[in-house]
Design a protein around this motif. Structure first.
Motif, PDB file in Angstrom:
ATOM      1  N   GLY A   1       1.072  -0.931   0.311  1.00  0.00           N
ATOM      2  CA  GLY A   1       0.667   0.077   0.147  1.00  0.00           C
ATOM      3  C   GLY A   1       1.113   1.453   0.040  1.00  0.00           C
ATOM      4  O   GLY A   1       0.932   2.303  -0.205  1.00  0.00           O
ATOM      5  N   ILE A   2       2.052   1.201   0.431  1.00  0.00           N
ATOM      6  CA  ILE A   2       2.633   2.653   0.647  1.00  0.00           C
ATOM      7  C   ILE A   2       3.590   2.408  -0.876  1.00  0.00           C
ATOM      8  O   ILE A   2       3.173   3.654  -1.103  1.00  0.00           O
ATOM      9  N   ARG A   3       3.816   1.563  -1.431  1.00  0.00           N
ATOM     10  CA  ARG A   3       4.358   1.349  -2.584  1.00  0.00           C
ATOM     11  C   ARG A   3       3.414   2.359  -3.590  1.00  0.00           C
ATOM     12  O   ARG A   3       3.757   3.125  -4.420  1.00  0.00           O
ATOM     13  N   LEU A   4       1.903   1.204  -3.492  1.00  0.00           N
ATOM     14  CA  LEU A   4       1.141   2.548  -4.530  1.00  0.00           C
ATOM     15  C   LEU A   4       1.250   3.962  -4.042  1.00  0.00           C
ATOM     16  O   LEU A   4       0.716   5.120  -5.251  1.00  0.00           O
ATOM     17  N   VAL A   5       0.901   4.236  -2.369  1.00  0.00           N
ATOM     18  CA  VAL A   5       0.878   6.007  -2.436  1.00  0.00           C
ATOM     19  C   VAL A   5       2.717   5.893  -3.408  1.00  0.00           C
ATOM     20  O   VAL A   5       2.162   7.483  -3.737  1.00  0.00           O
ATOM     21  N   CYS A   6       3.628   6.076  -3.029  1.00  0.00           N
ATOM     22  CA  CYS A   6       4.208   5.903  -3.855  1.00  0.00           C
ATOM     23  C   CYS A   6       4.666   6.079  -5.242  1.00  0.00           C
ATOM     24  O   CYS A   6       5.077   7.562  -6.208  1.00  0.00           O
ATOM     25  N   ILE A   7       3.997   5.359  -6.165  1.00  0.00           N
ATOM     26  CA  ILE A   7       3.964   5.223  -7.618  1.00  0.00           C
ATOM     27  C   ILE A   7       2.367   6.687  -7.930  1.00  0.00           C
ATOM     28  O   ILE A   7       3.580   7.192  -8.883  1.00  0.00           O
ATOM     29  N   ALA A   8       1.955   6.655  -7.090  1.00  0.00           N
ATOM     30  CA  ALA A   8       1.147   7.819  -7.179  1.00  0.00           C
ATOM     31  C   ALA A   8       1.514   9.178  -6.816  1.00  0.00           C
ATOM     32  O   ALA A   8       1.684  10.260  -7.689  1.00  0.00           O
ATOM     33  N   LEU A   9       2.231   8.831  -6.266  1.00  0.00           N
ATOM     34  CA  LEU A   9       3.118  10.388  -5.832  1.00  0.00           C
ATOM     35  C   LEU A   9       4.343  10.880  -6.652  1.00  0.00           C
ATOM     36  O   LEU A   9       4.575  12.399  -6.912  1.00  0.00           O
ATOM     37  N   VAL A  10       4.777   9.965  -7.748  1.00  0.00           N
ATOM     38  CA  VAL A  10       5.481   9.745  -8.396  1.00  0.00           C
ATOM     39  C   VAL A  10       5.226  10.669  -9.976  1.00  0.00           C
ATOM     40  O   VAL A  10       5.433  11.594 -10.778  1.00  0.00           O
ATOM     41  N   VAL A  11       3.465  10.148  -9.931  1.00  0.00           N
ATOM     42  CA  VAL A  11       2.605  10.908 -10.870  1.00  0.00           C
ATOM     43  C   VAL A  11       2.508  12.463 -10.703  1.00  0.00           C
ATOM     44  O   VAL A  11       2.562  13.481 -11.908  1.00  0.00           O
ATOM     45  N   VAL A  12       1.920  12.241  -9.545  1.00  0.00           N
ATOM     46  CA  VAL A  12       1.471  14.468  -9.770  1.00  0.00           C
ATOM     47  C   VAL A  12       2.727  14.844  -8.656  1.00  0.00           C
ATOM     48  O   VAL A  12       2.671  15.593  -9.327  1.00  0.00           O
ATOM     49  N   LEU A  13       3.967  14.491  -8.168  1.00  0.00           N
ATOM     50  CA  LEU A  13       4.988  15.171  -8.037  1.00  0.00           C
ATOM     51  C   LEU A  13       5.829  16.008  -9.250  1.00  0.00           C
ATOM     52  O   LEU A  13       6.215  15.323 -10.127  1.00  0.00           O
ATOM     53  N   PRO A  14       5.716  16.984  -8.929  1.00  0.00           N
ATOM     54  CA  PRO A  14       6.929  17.954 -10.583  1.00  0.00           C
ATOM     55  C   PRO A  14       8.650  17.809 -10.082  1.00  0.00           C
ATOM     56  O   PRO A  14       8.967  17.296  -9.274  1.00  0.00           O
ATOM     57  N   ASP A  15       9.027  17.120 -11.487  1.00  0.00           N
ATOM     58  CA  ASP A  15      10.493  17.481 -11.522  1.00  0.00           C
ATOM     59  C   ASP A  15      10.957  16.331 -10.266  1.00  0.00           C
ATOM     60  O   ASP A  15      10.853  15.808 -10.335  1.00  0.00           O
ATOM     61  N   PHE A  16      12.089  16.778  -9.531  1.00  0.00           N
ATOM     62  CA  PHE A  16      13.113  16.140  -9.340  1.00  0.00           C
ATOM     63  C   PHE A  16      12.792  15.550  -7.678  1.00  0.00           C
ATOM     64  O   PHE A  16      12.990  15.344  -7.245  1.00  0.00           O
TER      65      PHE A  16
END
Length: 93
Positions: A31-46
Protein backbone atom coordinates in the motif's frame (compact mmCIF):
# COMPACT_ATOMS: atom_id res chain seq x y z
CA UNK A 1 14.62 -31.08 31.33
CA UNK A 2 11.81 -28.74 32.29
CA UNK A 3 10.62 -28.80 35.85
CA UNK A 4 7.33 -27.00 35.22
CA UNK A 5 4.64 -27.91 32.67
CA UNK A 6 4.38 -25.96 29.43
CA UNK A 7 1.74 -23.26 29.62
CA UNK A 8 -0.50 -22.55 26.64
CA UNK A 9 0.81 -18.96 26.56
CA UNK A 10 4.31 -20.28 25.79
CA UNK A 11 3.23 -21.99 22.59
CA UNK A 12 4.11 -20.36 19.26
CA UNK A 13 1.31 -18.83 17.17
CA UNK A 14 -0.64 -21.15 14.93
CA UNK A 15 0.44 -21.34 11.27
CA UNK A 16 -2.77 -19.57 10.22
CA UNK A 17 -2.18 -16.66 12.60
CA UNK A 18 1.45 -16.38 11.53
CA UNK A 19 0.51 -16.42 7.84
CA UNK A 20 -2.18 -13.79 8.40
CA UNK A 21 0.24 -11.44 10.19
CA UNK A 22 2.78 -11.83 7.37
CA UNK A 23 0.11 -11.06 4.79
CA UNK A 24 -0.95 -7.93 6.71
CA UNK A 25 2.66 -6.66 6.90
CA UNK A 26 3.20 -7.33 3.19
CA UNK A 27 -0.11 -5.64 2.24
CA UNK A 28 0.78 -2.53 4.26
CA UNK A 29 4.16 -2.29 2.51
CA UNK A 30 2.55 -2.69 -0.90
CA UNK A 31 0.00 0.00 0.00
CA UNK A 32 2.87 2.36 0.78
CA UNK A 33 4.38 1.43 -2.58
CA UNK A 34 1.14 2.39 -4.34
CA UNK A 35 1.28 5.77 -2.61
CA UNK A 36 4.87 6.19 -3.83
CA UNK A 37 3.82 5.39 -7.41
CA UNK A 38 0.98 7.91 -7.18
CA UNK A 39 3.40 10.55 -5.88
CA UNK A 40 5.72 9.92 -8.84
CA UNK A 41 2.85 10.81 -11.15
CA UNK A 42 1.74 13.88 -9.18
CA UNK A 43 4.98 15.51 -7.97
CA UNK A 44 6.98 17.86 -10.18
CA UNK A 45 10.52 17.33 -11.57
CA UNK A 46 13.25 16.33 -9.12
CA UNK A 47 10.80 15.63 -6.27
CA UNK A 48 9.88 12.42 -8.11
CA UNK A 49 13.22 10.84 -7.19
CA UNK A 50 12.39 9.99 -3.55
CA UNK A 51 9.06 8.22 -4.18
CA UNK A 52 10.54 6.49 -7.25
CA UNK A 53 13.33 5.03 -5.12
CA UNK A 54 10.73 3.99 -2.54
CA UNK A 55 8.57 2.33 -5.19
CA UNK A 56 11.57 0.40 -6.51
CA UNK A 57 13.01 -0.66 -3.14
CA UNK A 58 9.81 -1.49 -1.24
CA UNK A 59 9.08 -4.87 -2.91
CA UNK A 60 12.38 -6.30 -1.67
CA UNK A 61 11.98 -4.93 1.84
CA UNK A 62 8.32 -5.97 1.95
CA UNK A 63 9.24 -9.59 1.31
CA UNK A 64 12.07 -9.50 3.86
CA UNK A 65 9.83 -7.92 6.51
CA UNK A 66 6.90 -10.24 5.78
CA UNK A 67 9.05 -13.36 5.99
CA UNK A 68 10.71 -12.31 9.23
CA UNK A 69 9.60 -14.96 11.68
CA UNK A 70 9.25 -13.64 15.20
CA UNK A 71 10.73 -15.65 18.02
CA UNK A 72 8.94 -14.79 21.23
CA UNK A 73 11.28 -14.62 24.18
CA UNK A 74 13.55 -17.37 22.94
CA UNK A 75 11.37 -19.99 24.59
CA UNK A 76 11.28 -23.42 23.10
CA UNK A 77 8.35 -25.78 23.14
CA UNK A 78 9.06 -29.15 24.69
CA UNK A 79 8.09 -31.87 22.26
CA UNK A 80 6.59 -35.09 23.60
CA UNK A 81 9.52 -37.12 22.27
CA UNK A 82 11.95 -34.91 24.15
CA UNK A 83 10.15 -35.53 27.44
CA UNK A 84 10.26 -39.32 27.29
CA UNK A 85 13.27 -40.87 28.95
CA UNK A 86 15.19 -43.27 26.83
CA UNK A 87 16.56 -46.40 28.35
CA UNK A 88 19.88 -47.60 27.01
CA UNK A 89 19.54 -50.64 24.83
CA UNK A 90 21.29 -53.74 26.04
CA UNK A 91 24.00 -55.26 23.90
CA UNK A 92 22.86 -58.45 22.20
CA UNK A 93 26.37 -59.90 22.30
Amino acid sequence: MRTKPTAITELPPSPDDERRSRMVRYSIAMGIRLVCIALVVVLPDFWKIVPAIGALALPYFAVVIANNVRRTGGSTVARPGALARRTPEKDAA
